[in-house]
Scaffold this motif. Structure first.
Motif, PDB file in Angstrom:
ATOM      1  N   ALA A  46       0.862  -1.176   0.000  1.00  0.00           N
ATOM      2  CA  ALA A  46       0.000   0.000   0.000  1.00  0.00           C
ATOM      3  C   ALA A  46       0.899   1.227   0.000  1.00  0.00           C
ATOM      4  O   ALA A  46       1.845   1.304   0.785  1.00  0.00           O
ATOM      5  N   GLY A  47       0.626   2.156  -0.920  1.00  0.00           N
ATOM      6  CA  GLY A  47       1.409   3.379  -1.037  1.00  0.00           C
ATOM      7  C   GLY A  47       0.519   4.602  -0.896  1.00  0.00           C
ATOM      8  O   GLY A  47      -0.625   4.595  -1.347  1.00  0.00           O
ATOM      9  N   TRP A  72      14.258   8.179  -2.916  1.00  0.00           N
ATOM     10  CA  TRP A  72      13.079   8.980  -2.605  1.00  0.00           C
ATOM     11  C   TRP A  72      11.868   8.092  -2.798  1.00  0.00           C
ATOM     12  O   TRP A  72      11.745   7.433  -3.835  1.00  0.00           O
ATOM     13  N   GLN A  73      10.975   8.081  -1.806  1.00  0.00           N
ATOM     14  CA  GLN A  73       9.799   7.226  -1.873  1.00  0.00           C
ATOM     15  C   GLN A  73       8.615   7.893  -1.189  1.00  0.00           C
ATOM     16  O   GLN A  73       8.798   8.701  -0.286  1.00  0.00           O
ATOM     17  N   ILE A  74       7.412   7.500  -1.602  1.00  0.00           N
ATOM     18  CA  ILE A  74       6.232   7.852  -0.842  1.00  0.00           C
ATOM     19  C   ILE A  74       6.126   6.842   0.309  1.00  0.00           C
ATOM     20  O   ILE A  74       6.706   5.755   0.228  1.00  0.00           O
ATOM     21  N   PRO A  75       5.418   7.174   1.381  1.00  0.00           N
ATOM     22  CA  PRO A  75       5.212   6.183   2.441  1.00  0.00           C
ATOM     23  C   PRO A  75       4.494   4.948   1.858  1.00  0.00           C
ATOM     24  O   PRO A  75       3.480   5.085   1.163  1.00  0.00           O
ATOM     25  N   SER A  76       5.050   3.788   2.116  1.00  0.00           N
ATOM     26  CA  SER A  76       4.431   2.556   1.609  1.00  0.00           C
ATOM     27  C   SER A  76       4.979   1.366   2.371  1.00  0.00           C
ATOM     28  O   SER A  76       5.997   1.469   3.042  1.00  0.00           O
ATOM     29  N   GLY A  77       4.284   0.245   2.243  1.00  0.00           N
ATOM     30  CA  GLY A  77       4.762  -0.959   2.889  1.00  0.00           C
ATOM     31  C   GLY A  77       3.874  -2.152   2.607  1.00  0.00           C
ATOM     32  O   GLY A  77       2.799  -2.036   2.023  1.00  0.00           O
ATOM     33  N   GLN A  78       4.351  -3.284   3.056  1.00  0.00           N
ATOM     34  CA  GLN A  78       3.712  -4.572   2.811  1.00  0.00           C
ATOM     35  C   GLN A  78       2.489  -4.781   3.700  1.00  0.00           C
ATOM     36  O   GLN A  78       2.436  -4.294   4.825  1.00  0.00           O
ATOM     37  N   PHE A  79       1.530  -5.500   3.164  1.00  0.00           N
ATOM     38  CA  PHE A  79       0.423  -5.986   3.991  1.00  0.00           C
ATOM     39  C   PHE A  79      -0.006  -7.345   3.481  1.00  0.00           C
ATOM     40  O   PHE A  79       0.185  -7.686   2.323  1.00  0.00           O
ATOM     41  N   ARG A  80      -0.598  -8.118   4.366  1.00  0.00           N
ATOM     42  CA  ARG A  80      -1.145  -9.428   4.004  1.00  0.00           C
ATOM     43  C   ARG A  80      -2.564  -9.594   4.512  1.00  0.00           C
ATOM     44  O   ARG A  80      -3.446  -9.977   3.782  1.00  0.00           O
ATOM     45  N   GLU A  81      -2.802  -9.328   5.780  1.00  0.00           N
ATOM     46  CA  GLU A  81      -4.105  -9.616   6.392  1.00  0.00           C
ATOM     47  C   GLU A  81      -5.074  -8.449   6.327  1.00  0.00           C
ATOM     48  O   GLU A  81      -6.255  -8.628   6.088  1.00  0.00           O
ATOM     49  N   VAL A 164       6.557   2.119  -6.961  1.00  0.00           N
ATOM     50  CA  VAL A 164       5.357   2.496  -6.210  1.00  0.00           C
ATOM     51  C   VAL A 164       5.232   4.015  -6.182  1.00  0.00           C
ATOM     52  O   VAL A 164       4.156   4.574  -6.394  1.00  0.00           O
ATOM     53  N   SER A 165       6.343   4.689  -5.942  1.00  0.00           N
ATOM     54  CA  SER A 165       6.340   6.143  -5.828  1.00  0.00           C
ATOM     55  C   SER A 165       6.066   6.814  -7.167  1.00  0.00           C
ATOM     56  O   SER A 165       5.281   7.762  -7.240  1.00  0.00           O
ATOM     57  N   VAL A 166       6.709   6.350  -8.220  1.00  0.00           N
ATOM     58  CA  VAL A 166       6.500   6.947  -9.543  1.00  0.00           C
ATOM     59  C   VAL A 166       5.034   6.823  -9.950  1.00  0.00           C
ATOM     60  O   VAL A 166       4.389   7.803 -10.333  1.00  0.00           O
ATOM     61  N   VAL A 167       4.490   5.621  -9.855  1.00  0.00           N
ATOM     62  CA  VAL A 167       3.098   5.408 -10.248  1.00  0.00           C
ATOM     63  C   VAL A 167       2.160   6.226  -9.361  1.00  0.00           C
ATOM     64  O   VAL A 167       1.244   6.895  -9.842  1.00  0.00           O
ATOM     65  N   GLY A 168       2.383   6.191  -8.052  1.00  0.00           N
ATOM     66  CA  GLY A 168       1.525   6.920  -7.129  1.00  0.00           C
ATOM     67  C   GLY A 168       1.555   8.413  -7.359  1.00  0.00           C
ATOM     68  O   GLY A 168       0.507   9.075  -7.393  1.00  0.00           O
ATOM     69  N   LEU A 169       2.735   8.985  -7.518  1.00  0.00           N
ATOM     70  CA  LEU A 169       2.855  10.435  -7.728  1.00  0.00           C
ATOM     71  C   LEU A 169       2.199  10.866  -9.035  1.00  0.00           C
ATOM     72  O   LEU A 169       1.485  11.872  -9.079  1.00  0.00           O
TER      73      LEU A 169
END
Length: 184
Positions: A46-47, A72-81, A164-169
């Motif tokens: 999720a980003g 350089w990144q947007i806040p993001s990270g892994q999730f499963r549940e 993730v950051s490129v697509v999100g921005l």
């Protein structure tokens, strides 16, 4: 078992740790020849493009172990549940201390579909409030506020390379432009 023109003869877990699982498949390829296919399951991602009332975006300059550099990144990270929006809110809060009252889904993208099942779910976060970050001990990062248009230019110049950051921005910039929320 069939996957379109591929026949899966067998599968096994080749490697697993708490963050990733690598599956190995013995296959018959579409051309009928035997082959081996490896697939990485890294959960989903999720980003968040967090934009303040001055149209600045929260960017993180984070050390990324696999590429041995700061990105350089947007806040993001892994999730499963948990669900994607809940994971996005958690990552935003943990990495930046920011909470948002307005969430706009920006869609999903596959991060490296040729080798991984991982998807990223992207969100635009607005109407922000600020608190203290609660980063994991492994996270080495600093935060900067960058005008959204400048962040898009950073993507186009190759200064932001994290997918993730490129697509999100880019998605956030276009969404805001289409909805008349971008100054200029």
């Amino acid at each position: 078992m069939r996957r379109h023109l591929w026949t899966v003869l067998s599968e096994r877990v080749a490697y697993q740790n708490p963050w990733i699982r690598v599956m190995e498949y013995d296959v018959l390829r579409p051309d009928g020849q035997p082959g081996l296919y490896g697939v990485v399951d890294a959960g989903h991602n999720a980003g968040v493009v967090a934009v303040d009332d001055q149209q600045r975006v929260a960017l993180l300059r984070e050390f990324v172990f696999p590429v041995d550099r700061f990105l350089w990144q947007i806040p993001s990270g892994q999730f499963r549940e948990e669900g994607p929006e809940m994971a996005a809110a958690r990552e935003l809060r943990e990495e930046t201390g920011i909470a948002a009252r307005s969430w706009t889904p920006l869609g999903m993208a596959h991060l490296s579909a040729g080798i991984s099942t991982q998807e990223t779910h992207l969100f635009l976060a607005q109407d922000l409030s600020f608190g203290k970050a609660e980063r994991e001990p492994t996270e080495t990062m600093t935060m900067a506020w960058v005008p959204l248009e400048d962040a898009v230019e950073m993507c186009l110049r190759g200064e932001i390379t994290d997918a993730v950051s490129v697509v999100g921005l880019l998605k956030a910039f276009l969404w805001m432009e289409q909805h008349g929320l971008k100054r200029g």
